[in-house]
Design an enzyme around this catalytic site. Structure first.
Site, PDB file in Angstrom:
ATOM      1  N   ASN A 152     -10.130   0.414  -0.043  1.00 48.49           N
ATOM      2  CA  ASN A 152      -8.673   0.480  -0.143  1.00 48.49           C
ATOM      3  C   ASN A 152      -8.247  -0.044  -1.513  1.00 48.49           C
ATOM      4  OD1 ASN A 152      -5.921   0.201   0.029  1.00 48.49           O
ATOM      5  ND2 ASN A 152      -5.919  -0.852   2.010  1.00 48.49           N
ATOM      6  N   CYS A 191       0.813  -1.230   0.000  1.00 44.37           N
ATOM      7  CA  CYS A 191       0.000   0.000   0.000  1.00 44.37           C
ATOM      8  C   CYS A 191       0.842   1.275   0.000  1.00 44.37           C
ATOM      9  CB  CYS A 191      -0.971   0.002   1.174  1.00 44.37           C
ATOM     10  SG  CYS A 191      -2.312  -1.178   0.949  1.00 44.37           S
ATOM     11  N   HIS A 236      -3.307   7.581   2.813  1.00 44.45           N
ATOM     12  CA  HIS A 236      -3.694   6.293   2.219  1.00 44.45           C
ATOM     13  C   HIS A 236      -5.067   5.929   2.776  1.00 44.45           C
ATOM     14  CE1 HIS A 236      -3.782   2.250   0.871  1.00 44.45           C
ATOM     15  NE2 HIS A 236      -3.554   1.712   2.049  1.00 44.45           N
TER      16      HIS A 236
HETATM   17  C1  LIG Z   1      -9.937  -5.499   9.379  1.00 43.66           C
HETATM   18  C2  LIG Z   1     -10.501  -4.545  10.426  1.00 43.66           C
HETATM   19  C3  LIG Z   1     -11.517  -3.604   9.802  1.00 43.66           C
HETATM   20  C4  LIG Z   1     -11.193  -5.362  11.502  1.00 43.66           C
HETATM   21  O1  LIG Z   1     -11.673  -4.499  12.498  1.00 43.66           O
HETATM   22  P1  LIG Z   1     -11.411  -4.856  14.036  1.00 43.66           P
HETATM   23  O2  LIG Z   1     -12.087  -3.811  14.811  1.00 43.66           O
HETATM   24  O3  LIG Z   1      -9.923  -4.993  14.222  1.00 43.66           O
HETATM   25  O4  LIG Z   1     -12.144  -6.199  14.187  1.00 43.66           O
HETATM   26  P2  LIG Z   1     -11.564  -7.583  14.694  1.00 43.66           P
HETATM   27  O5  LIG Z   1     -10.638  -8.166  13.686  1.00 43.66           O
HETATM   28  O6  LIG Z   1     -11.068  -7.389  16.088  1.00 43.66           O
HETATM   29  O7  LIG Z   1     -12.874  -8.412  14.746  1.00 43.66           O
HETATM   30  C5  LIG Z   1     -13.892  -8.130  15.675  1.00 43.66           C
HETATM   31  C6  LIG Z   1     -15.007  -9.098  15.452  1.00 43.66           C
HETATM   32  O8  LIG Z   1     -15.660  -8.806  14.207  1.00 43.66           O
HETATM   33  C7  LIG Z   1     -15.676  -9.961  13.393  1.00 43.66           C
HETATM   34  N1  LIG Z   1     -15.586  -9.568  11.986  1.00 43.66           N
HETATM   35  C8  LIG Z   1     -14.491  -9.512  11.199  1.00 43.66           C
HETATM   36  N2  LIG Z   1     -14.828  -9.098   9.987  1.00 43.66           N
HETATM   37  C9  LIG Z   1     -16.156  -8.875  10.011  1.00 43.66           C
HETATM   38  C10 LIG Z   1     -17.077  -8.434   9.053  1.00 43.66           C
HETATM   39  N3  LIG Z   1     -16.731  -8.116   7.796  1.00 43.66           N
HETATM   40  N4  LIG Z   1     -18.370  -8.308   9.427  1.00 43.66           N
HETATM   41  C11 LIG Z   1     -18.780  -8.593  10.669  1.00 43.66           C
HETATM   42  N5  LIG Z   1     -17.943  -9.038  11.617  1.00 43.66           N
HETATM   43  C12 LIG Z   1     -16.642  -9.169  11.289  1.00 43.66           C
HETATM   44  C13 LIG Z   1     -14.516 -10.788  13.842  1.00 43.66           C
HETATM   45  O9  LIG Z   1     -14.696 -12.133  13.519  1.00 43.66           O
HETATM   46  C14 LIG Z   1     -14.524 -10.547  15.324  1.00 43.66           C
HETATM   47  O10 LIG Z   1     -15.499 -11.349  15.917  1.00 43.66           O
HETATM   48  P3  LIG Z   1     -15.230 -12.064  17.327  1.00 43.66           P
HETATM   49  O11 LIG Z   1     -15.023 -10.925  18.282  1.00 43.66           O
HETATM   50  O12 LIG Z   1     -16.456 -12.832  17.538  1.00 43.66           O
HETATM   51  O13 LIG Z   1     -13.983 -12.877  17.123  1.00 43.66           O
HETATM   52  C15 LIG Z   1      -9.374  -3.706  11.090  1.00 43.66           C
HETATM   53  O14 LIG Z   1      -8.593  -4.531  11.912  1.00 43.66           O
HETATM   54  C16 LIG Z   1      -8.509  -3.025  10.115  1.00 43.66           C
HETATM   55  O15 LIG Z   1      -8.936  -2.145   9.409  1.00 43.66           O
HETATM   56  N6  LIG Z   1      -7.210  -3.397  10.074  1.00 43.66           N
HETATM   57  C17 LIG Z   1      -6.294  -2.803   9.163  1.00 43.66           C
HETATM   58  C18 LIG Z   1      -6.463  -3.452   7.837  1.00 43.66           C
HETATM   59  C19 LIG Z   1      -5.814  -2.682   6.766  1.00 43.66           C
HETATM   60  O16 LIG Z   1      -5.906  -1.482   6.732  1.00 43.66           O
HETATM   61  N7  LIG Z   1      -5.162  -3.394   5.852  1.00 43.66           N
HETATM   62  C20 LIG Z   1      -4.514  -2.803   4.762  1.00 43.66           C
HETATM   63  C21 LIG Z   1      -3.292  -2.134   5.264  1.00 43.66           C
HETATM   64  S1  LIG Z   1      -2.678  -1.060   4.111  1.00 43.66           S
END
Ligand SMILES: CC(C)(COP(=O)(O)OP(=O)(O)OC[C@H]1O[C@@H](n2cnc3c(N)ncnc32)[C@H](O)[C@@H]1OP(=O)(O)O)[C@@H](O)C(=O)NCCC(=O)NCCS
Length: 332
Positions: free
Chosen positions: A286, A116, A256
Protein backbone atom coordinates in the site's frame (compact mmCIF):
# COMPACT_ATOMS: atom_id res chain seq x y z
CA UNK A 1 -19.00 25.12 -28.10
CA UNK A 2 -18.67 21.50 -26.97
CA UNK A 3 -18.74 20.74 -23.26
CA UNK A 4 -15.30 20.43 -21.72
CA UNK A 5 -14.49 17.19 -19.94
CA UNK A 6 -11.22 16.51 -18.11
CA UNK A 7 -9.19 13.63 -19.49
CA UNK A 8 -6.02 11.93 -18.35
CA UNK A 9 -3.57 12.38 -21.22
CA UNK A 10 -0.29 11.11 -19.73
CA UNK A 11 0.99 8.93 -16.89
CA UNK A 12 4.34 8.57 -15.10
CA UNK A 13 5.65 6.75 -12.04
CA UNK A 14 8.62 6.01 -9.85
CA UNK A 15 9.42 3.46 -7.16
CA UNK A 16 12.69 3.30 -5.25
CA UNK A 17 15.08 0.40 -5.97
CA UNK A 18 15.23 -1.18 -2.54
CA UNK A 19 12.91 -4.19 -2.23
CA UNK A 20 11.61 -5.12 1.21
CA UNK A 21 10.33 -8.67 0.79
CA UNK A 22 8.15 -10.70 3.13
CA UNK A 23 11.20 -12.88 3.73
CA UNK A 24 13.17 -9.89 5.03
CA UNK A 25 10.21 -8.78 7.17
CA UNK A 26 10.30 -12.24 8.77
CA UNK A 27 13.71 -11.29 10.18
CA UNK A 28 12.40 -7.96 11.54
CA UNK A 29 9.08 -8.89 13.21
CA UNK A 30 7.22 -12.03 14.22
CA UNK A 31 5.50 -12.73 10.92
CA UNK A 32 5.80 -14.98 7.90
CA UNK A 33 5.38 -14.87 4.15
CA UNK A 34 2.34 -17.16 4.21
CA UNK A 35 0.45 -14.98 6.74
CA UNK A 36 1.17 -11.76 4.86
CA UNK A 37 0.34 -13.23 1.46
CA UNK A 38 -2.97 -14.79 2.46
CA UNK A 39 -4.12 -11.82 4.58
CA UNK A 40 -3.05 -9.02 2.23
CA UNK A 41 -1.79 -10.30 -1.14
CA UNK A 42 1.50 -8.43 -0.61
CA UNK A 43 4.82 -10.07 -1.45
CA UNK A 44 7.17 -7.11 -1.40
CA UNK A 45 7.29 -3.33 -1.23
CA UNK A 46 9.77 -0.63 -2.24
CA UNK A 47 11.53 1.51 0.34
CA UNK A 48 13.32 4.83 -0.13
CA UNK A 49 16.40 4.14 1.93
CA UNK A 50 18.09 7.55 1.69
CA UNK A 51 17.51 9.25 5.02
CA UNK A 52 18.00 12.70 3.47
CA UNK A 53 15.27 12.26 0.84
CA UNK A 54 11.57 12.85 1.41
CA UNK A 55 8.36 12.34 -0.53
CA UNK A 56 9.32 15.17 -2.89
CA UNK A 57 12.14 13.01 -4.26
CA UNK A 58 9.65 10.32 -5.30
CA UNK A 59 7.18 12.88 -6.66
CA UNK A 60 9.81 14.69 -8.75
CA UNK A 61 10.95 11.40 -10.30
CA UNK A 62 7.37 10.40 -11.18
CA UNK A 63 6.60 13.82 -12.66
CA UNK A 64 9.84 13.79 -14.67
CA UNK A 65 8.95 10.34 -15.99
CA UNK A 66 5.59 11.68 -17.20
CA UNK A 67 7.14 14.80 -18.71
CA UNK A 68 9.76 12.77 -20.60
CA UNK A 69 7.33 10.09 -21.82
CA UNK A 70 4.69 12.57 -22.98
CA UNK A 71 7.25 15.11 -24.22
CA UNK A 72 5.62 17.97 -22.33
CA UNK A 73 7.13 21.39 -21.78
CA UNK A 74 6.91 21.89 -17.99
CA UNK A 75 6.43 25.61 -18.58
CA UNK A 76 2.98 24.81 -20.00
CA UNK A 77 1.77 23.20 -16.76
CA UNK A 78 -0.75 25.52 -15.09
CA UNK A 79 -1.12 23.79 -11.78
CA UNK A 80 0.42 21.00 -9.69
CA UNK A 81 -1.65 19.15 -7.12
CA UNK A 82 0.44 17.07 -4.75
CA UNK A 83 -1.62 14.29 -3.17
CA UNK A 84 0.26 13.00 -0.15
CA UNK A 85 -0.08 11.98 3.48
CA UNK A 86 3.66 12.27 4.09
CA UNK A 87 4.59 15.79 3.07
CA UNK A 88 8.31 16.64 3.30
CA UNK A 89 7.52 19.06 6.13
CA UNK A 90 4.35 20.05 8.03
CA UNK A 91 4.62 23.59 6.68
CA UNK A 92 6.10 24.59 3.29
CA UNK A 93 4.01 22.77 0.72
CA UNK A 94 5.77 19.81 -0.89
CA UNK A 95 3.88 20.44 -4.13
CA UNK A 96 5.38 23.90 -4.43
CA UNK A 97 8.91 22.54 -4.17
CA UNK A 98 8.15 19.74 -6.61
CA UNK A 99 6.65 22.14 -9.17
CA UNK A 100 9.74 24.33 -9.07
CA UNK A 101 12.14 21.38 -9.27
CA UNK A 102 10.45 19.93 -12.37
CA UNK A 103 10.54 23.32 -14.09
CA UNK A 104 6.80 24.02 -13.83
CA UNK A 105 7.60 27.59 -12.95
CA UNK A 106 4.42 29.00 -14.49
CA UNK A 107 2.28 26.77 -12.28
CA UNK A 108 0.88 27.23 -8.81
CA UNK A 109 0.89 24.22 -6.51
CA UNK A 110 -0.39 22.89 -3.24
CA UNK A 111 -0.76 19.68 -1.23
CA UNK A 112 -3.97 17.70 -0.81
CA UNK A 113 -4.29 15.29 2.10
CA UNK A 114 -7.05 12.71 2.45
CA UNK A 115 -4.93 9.71 3.52
CA UNK A 116 -5.30 6.80 1.08
CA UNK A 117 -8.01 8.68 -0.83
CA UNK A 118 -5.74 11.65 -1.54
CA UNK A 119 -5.22 10.77 -5.19
CA UNK A 120 -8.90 9.96 -5.79
CA UNK A 121 -9.96 13.29 -4.29
CA UNK A 122 -7.14 14.92 -6.28
CA UNK A 123 -8.64 13.53 -9.49
CA UNK A 124 -11.87 15.29 -8.64
CA UNK A 125 -10.08 18.56 -7.88
CA UNK A 126 -7.87 18.45 -10.97
CA UNK A 127 -10.84 17.60 -13.20
CA UNK A 128 -12.95 20.41 -11.77
CA UNK A 129 -10.27 22.99 -12.60
CA UNK A 130 -10.02 21.68 -16.15
CA UNK A 131 -13.79 21.33 -16.73
CA UNK A 132 -14.34 24.89 -15.58
CA UNK A 133 -12.10 26.04 -18.41
CA UNK A 134 -9.84 27.77 -15.94
CA UNK A 135 -6.69 25.70 -16.54
CA UNK A 136 -5.53 23.49 -19.39
CA UNK A 137 -2.73 21.38 -17.96
CA UNK A 138 -3.12 20.16 -14.39
CA UNK A 139 -0.48 17.77 -13.09
CA UNK A 140 -1.72 15.51 -10.30
CA UNK A 141 0.97 13.65 -8.39
CA UNK A 142 0.36 10.98 -5.75
CA UNK A 143 3.42 10.18 -3.66
CA UNK A 144 4.16 8.84 -0.22
CA UNK A 145 7.23 7.84 1.72
CA UNK A 146 5.27 5.61 4.07
CA UNK A 147 8.50 4.18 5.50
CA UNK A 148 9.01 7.57 7.19
CA UNK A 149 5.94 7.05 9.42
CA UNK A 150 5.84 3.27 9.80
CA UNK A 151 6.93 1.62 13.04
CA UNK A 152 8.98 -1.38 11.92
CA UNK A 153 8.31 -3.16 15.20
CA UNK A 154 4.51 -3.07 14.67
CA UNK A 155 3.83 -6.23 12.67
CA UNK A 156 0.18 -5.38 12.03
CA UNK A 157 1.15 -2.22 10.14
CA UNK A 158 4.70 -2.49 8.80
CA UNK A 159 3.84 -5.38 6.49
CA UNK A 160 1.30 -3.29 4.59
CA UNK A 161 2.96 -0.09 3.47
CA UNK A 162 5.56 0.83 0.87
CA UNK A 163 7.00 3.92 -0.82
CA UNK A 164 6.21 5.12 -4.33
CA UNK A 165 4.89 7.83 -6.61
CA UNK A 166 2.78 8.28 -9.70
CA UNK A 167 1.56 11.21 -11.75
CA UNK A 168 -1.13 11.94 -14.31
CA UNK A 169 -1.82 14.96 -16.48
CA UNK A 170 -5.39 16.23 -16.82
CA UNK A 171 -6.27 18.18 -19.96
CA UNK A 172 -9.50 19.39 -21.59
CA UNK A 173 -11.27 16.97 -23.90
CA UNK A 174 -14.03 17.91 -26.34
CA UNK A 175 -15.17 14.39 -27.28
CA UNK A 176 -16.72 13.45 -23.97
CA UNK A 177 -13.74 11.42 -22.73
CA UNK A 178 -12.27 11.72 -19.24
CA UNK A 179 -13.99 12.03 -15.88
CA UNK A 180 -17.70 11.22 -16.13
CA UNK A 181 -18.94 10.97 -12.57
CA UNK A 182 -17.73 10.82 -8.99
CA UNK A 183 -19.08 9.73 -5.63
CA UNK A 184 -16.82 10.95 -2.82
CA UNK A 185 -17.53 10.58 0.87
CA UNK A 186 -15.94 11.01 4.30
CA UNK A 187 -16.86 10.19 7.90
CA UNK A 188 -15.10 11.41 11.04
CA UNK A 189 -16.00 8.18 12.79
CA UNK A 190 -12.70 6.92 11.37
CA UNK A 191 -10.49 9.45 13.12
CA UNK A 192 -9.34 7.06 15.82
CA UNK A 193 -8.97 3.89 13.78
CA UNK A 194 -6.12 4.95 11.50
CA UNK A 195 -3.95 7.85 12.53
CA UNK A 196 -0.73 9.50 13.59
CA UNK A 197 -1.73 10.99 16.92
CA UNK A 198 1.08 13.46 17.60
CA UNK A 199 2.92 16.21 15.77
CA UNK A 200 -0.20 18.18 14.86
CA UNK A 201 -1.97 21.04 16.63
CA UNK A 202 -3.93 18.69 18.87
CA UNK A 203 -0.87 17.03 20.33
CA UNK A 204 2.33 18.88 19.42
CA UNK A 205 5.65 17.07 19.51
CA UNK A 206 7.22 16.55 22.91
CA UNK A 207 9.87 14.20 24.27
CA UNK A 208 6.98 12.14 25.56
CA UNK A 209 5.26 11.79 22.17
CA UNK A 210 8.52 10.70 20.59
CA UNK A 211 9.20 8.19 23.35
CA UNK A 212 5.65 6.80 23.00
CA UNK A 213 6.04 6.40 19.22
CA UNK A 214 3.05 8.68 18.65
CA UNK A 215 4.55 9.93 15.40
CA UNK A 216 4.07 6.57 13.73
CA UNK A 217 0.95 5.47 11.91
CA UNK A 218 -1.25 3.15 13.93
CA UNK A 219 -4.41 1.37 12.89
CA UNK A 220 -7.12 -0.91 14.15
CA UNK A 221 -6.75 -3.19 11.15
CA UNK A 222 -9.95 -5.17 11.65
CA UNK A 223 -12.16 -2.08 11.92
CA UNK A 224 -10.47 -0.35 8.99
CA UNK A 225 -10.88 -3.53 6.97
CA UNK A 226 -14.62 -3.71 7.67
CA UNK A 227 -15.29 -0.08 6.76
CA UNK A 228 -13.06 -0.35 3.68
CA UNK A 229 -14.80 -3.42 2.30
CA UNK A 230 -18.27 -2.00 2.79
CA UNK A 231 -17.61 1.53 1.62
CA UNK A 232 -15.43 0.79 -1.40
CA UNK A 233 -17.91 -1.81 -2.61
CA UNK A 234 -20.94 0.43 -1.95
CA UNK A 235 -19.36 3.40 -3.73
CA UNK A 236 -18.39 1.34 -6.77
CA UNK A 237 -21.81 -0.28 -7.02
CA UNK A 238 -23.50 3.11 -6.71
CA UNK A 239 -21.42 4.69 -9.46
CA UNK A 240 -22.27 1.80 -11.80
CA UNK A 241 -26.00 2.07 -11.12
CA UNK A 242 -26.06 5.86 -11.37
CA UNK A 243 -24.43 5.70 -14.80
CA UNK A 244 -26.51 2.75 -16.03
CA UNK A 245 -23.38 0.65 -16.42
CA UNK A 246 -23.49 -3.12 -16.27
CA UNK A 247 -20.46 -5.21 -15.44
CA UNK A 248 -20.01 -5.79 -19.18
CA UNK A 249 -19.73 -2.04 -19.80
CA UNK A 250 -16.80 -1.77 -17.37
CA UNK A 251 -13.41 -2.42 -18.95
CA UNK A 252 -11.27 -1.98 -15.85
CA UNK A 253 -11.42 -1.53 -12.11
CA UNK A 254 -8.52 0.52 -10.74
CA UNK A 255 -8.80 0.03 -6.98
CA UNK A 256 -6.70 1.44 -4.16
CA UNK A 257 -4.14 -1.25 -3.35
CA UNK A 258 -4.61 -1.64 0.41
CA UNK A 259 -5.40 -5.31 0.71
CA UNK A 260 -6.19 -7.89 -1.98
CA UNK A 261 -9.17 -9.10 0.02
CA UNK A 262 -10.69 -5.60 0.02
CA UNK A 263 -10.14 -5.39 -3.74
CA UNK A 264 -11.70 -8.82 -4.28
CA UNK A 265 -14.75 -7.81 -2.25
CA UNK A 266 -15.21 -4.64 -4.32
CA UNK A 267 -14.80 -6.51 -7.60
CA UNK A 268 -17.18 -9.20 -6.31
CA UNK A 269 -19.90 -6.66 -5.57
CA UNK A 270 -19.50 -5.27 -9.09
CA UNK A 271 -19.60 -8.87 -10.38
CA UNK A 272 -16.43 -8.14 -12.37
CA UNK A 273 -14.28 -10.93 -13.70
CA UNK A 274 -10.73 -11.06 -12.34
CA UNK A 275 -9.14 -10.10 -15.65
CA UNK A 276 -10.69 -6.64 -15.41
CA UNK A 277 -9.28 -5.92 -11.95
CA UNK A 278 -5.91 -4.17 -12.16
CA UNK A 279 -3.58 -5.02 -9.30
CA UNK A 280 0.08 -4.62 -8.43
CA UNK A 281 -0.24 -4.83 -4.64
CA UNK A 282 1.98 -7.92 -4.59
CA UNK A 283 4.96 -5.81 -5.72
CA UNK A 284 4.43 -2.47 -3.98
CA UNK A 285 2.10 -2.99 -1.00
CA UNK A 286 0.00 0.00 0.00
CA UNK A 287 1.75 3.16 -1.22
CA UNK A 288 -1.17 5.33 0.00
CA UNK A 289 -1.50 8.27 -2.44
CA UNK A 290 0.53 6.50 -5.12
CA UNK A 291 -1.48 3.30 -5.62
CA UNK A 292 -3.90 4.50 -8.30
CA UNK A 293 -1.34 6.17 -10.61
CA UNK A 294 1.11 3.29 -10.09
CA UNK A 295 -1.61 0.93 -11.36
CA UNK A 296 -2.34 3.21 -14.33
CA UNK A 297 1.36 3.34 -15.15
CA UNK A 298 1.89 -0.42 -14.91
CA UNK A 299 -1.15 -1.27 -17.03
CA UNK A 300 -1.16 1.74 -19.37
CA UNK A 301 -0.45 -0.59 -22.33
CA UNK A 302 -3.80 -2.36 -21.77
CA UNK A 303 -5.94 0.78 -21.65
CA UNK A 304 -7.67 1.77 -24.88
CA UNK A 305 -9.30 5.02 -25.92
CA UNK A 306 -12.93 4.98 -24.79
CA UNK A 307 -12.44 2.28 -22.13
CA UNK A 308 -14.71 2.65 -19.10
CA UNK A 309 -12.64 2.66 -15.92
CA UNK A 310 -13.94 2.65 -12.37
CA UNK A 311 -11.56 3.97 -9.71
CA UNK A 312 -12.23 3.18 -6.06
CA UNK A 313 -10.38 4.07 -2.88
CA UNK A 314 -10.68 4.04 0.87
CA UNK A 315 -8.47 5.76 3.43
CA UNK A 316 -8.00 7.05 6.94
CA UNK A 317 -10.32 9.72 8.22
CA UNK A 318 -12.37 7.89 6.93
CA UNK A 319 -12.34 8.98 3.31
CA UNK A 320 -13.55 7.00 0.30
CA UNK A 321 -15.26 7.06 -3.02
CA UNK A 322 -15.43 6.01 -6.61
CA UNK A 323 -14.82 7.75 -9.92
CA UNK A 324 -15.99 6.78 -13.40
CA UNK A 325 -13.61 7.85 -16.15
CA UNK A 326 -13.41 7.20 -19.88
CA UNK A 327 -9.81 6.62 -20.97
CA UNK A 328 -8.68 9.09 -23.62
CA UNK A 329 -5.75 7.57 -25.53
CA UNK A 330 -4.00 4.47 -26.82
CA UNK A 331 -0.43 4.13 -25.64
CA UNK A 332 2.05 4.75 -28.47
C1 LIG B 1 -4.01 -5.55 9.01
C2 LIG B 1 -4.73 -6.78 8.48
C3 LIG B 1 -3.97 -7.38 7.31
C4 LIG B 1 -4.80 -7.82 9.59
O1 LIG B 1 -5.50 -8.94 9.14
P1 LIG B 1 -6.64 -9.58 10.06
O2 LIG B 1 -7.12 -10.76 9.34
O3 LIG B 1 -7.64 -8.50 10.36
O4 LIG B 1 -5.84 -10.00 11.31
P2 LIG B 1 -6.10 -9.59 12.82
O5 LIG B 1 -5.76 -8.16 13.04
O6 LIG B 1 -7.46 -10.07 13.19
O7 LIG B 1 -5.05 -10.50 13.52
C5 LIG B 1 -5.18 -11.90 13.53
C6 LIG B 1 -4.01 -12.46 14.27
O8 LIG B 1 -2.82 -12.29 13.49
C7 LIG B 1 -1.84 -11.61 14.25
N1 LIG B 1 -1.03 -10.78 13.37
C8 LIG B 1 -1.16 -9.46 13.10
N2 LIG B 1 -0.23 -9.08 12.24
C9 LIG B 1 0.50 -10.18 11.95
C10 LIG B 1 1.61 -10.41 11.12
N3 LIG B 1 2.18 -9.45 10.38
N4 LIG B 1 2.10 -11.67 11.06
C11 LIG B 1 1.56 -12.68 11.76
N5 LIG B 1 0.52 -12.50 12.58
C12 LIG B 1 -0.01 -11.26 12.67
C13 LIG B 1 -2.60 -10.81 15.26
O9 LIG B 1 -1.81 -10.52 16.37
C14 LIG B 1 -3.73 -11.74 15.60
O10 LIG B 1 -3.29 -12.71 16.49
P3 LIG B 1 -4.22 -13.21 17.70
O11 LIG B 1 -5.41 -13.82 17.02
O12 LIG B 1 -3.36 -14.15 18.41
O13 LIG B 1 -4.57 -11.96 18.46
C15 LIG B 1 -6.18 -6.45 8.03
O14 LIG B 1 -6.97 -6.17 9.15
C16 LIG B 1 -6.24 -5.32 7.09
O15 LIG B 1 -5.77 -5.39 5.99
N6 LIG B 1 -6.89 -4.21 7.51
C17 LIG B 1 -7.01 -3.06 6.68
C18 LIG B 1 -5.74 -2.28 6.77
C19 LIG B 1 -5.63 -1.28 5.70
O16 LIG B 1 -5.95 -1.55 4.58
N7 LIG B 1 -5.15 -0.10 6.06
C20 LIG B 1 -4.97 0.95 5.15
C21 LIG B 1 -6.30 1.49 4.80
S1 LIG B 1 -6.22 2.46 3.42
Amino acid sequence: MNTITAAITAVGAYVPDFVLSNKVLETMVDTNDEWITTRTGIKERRILKDADKGTSFLAIKAAQDLIAKANIDPLEIDMVIMATATADMPVASTGVYVATEIGATNAFAYDLQAACSSFLYGMSTAAAYVQSGRYKKVLLIGADKMSSIVDYTDRATCIIFGDGAGAVLFEPNYDGLGLQDEYLRSDGVGRDFLKISAGGSLLPTTEETVKNKQHNIIQDGKTVFKYAVTNMADASELILKRNNLTKDDVNWLVPHQANKRIIDATAGRMELEESKVLMNIERYGNTTSATLPLVLNDFEHLLKKGDNIIFAAFGGGFTWGSIYLKWAYDKK
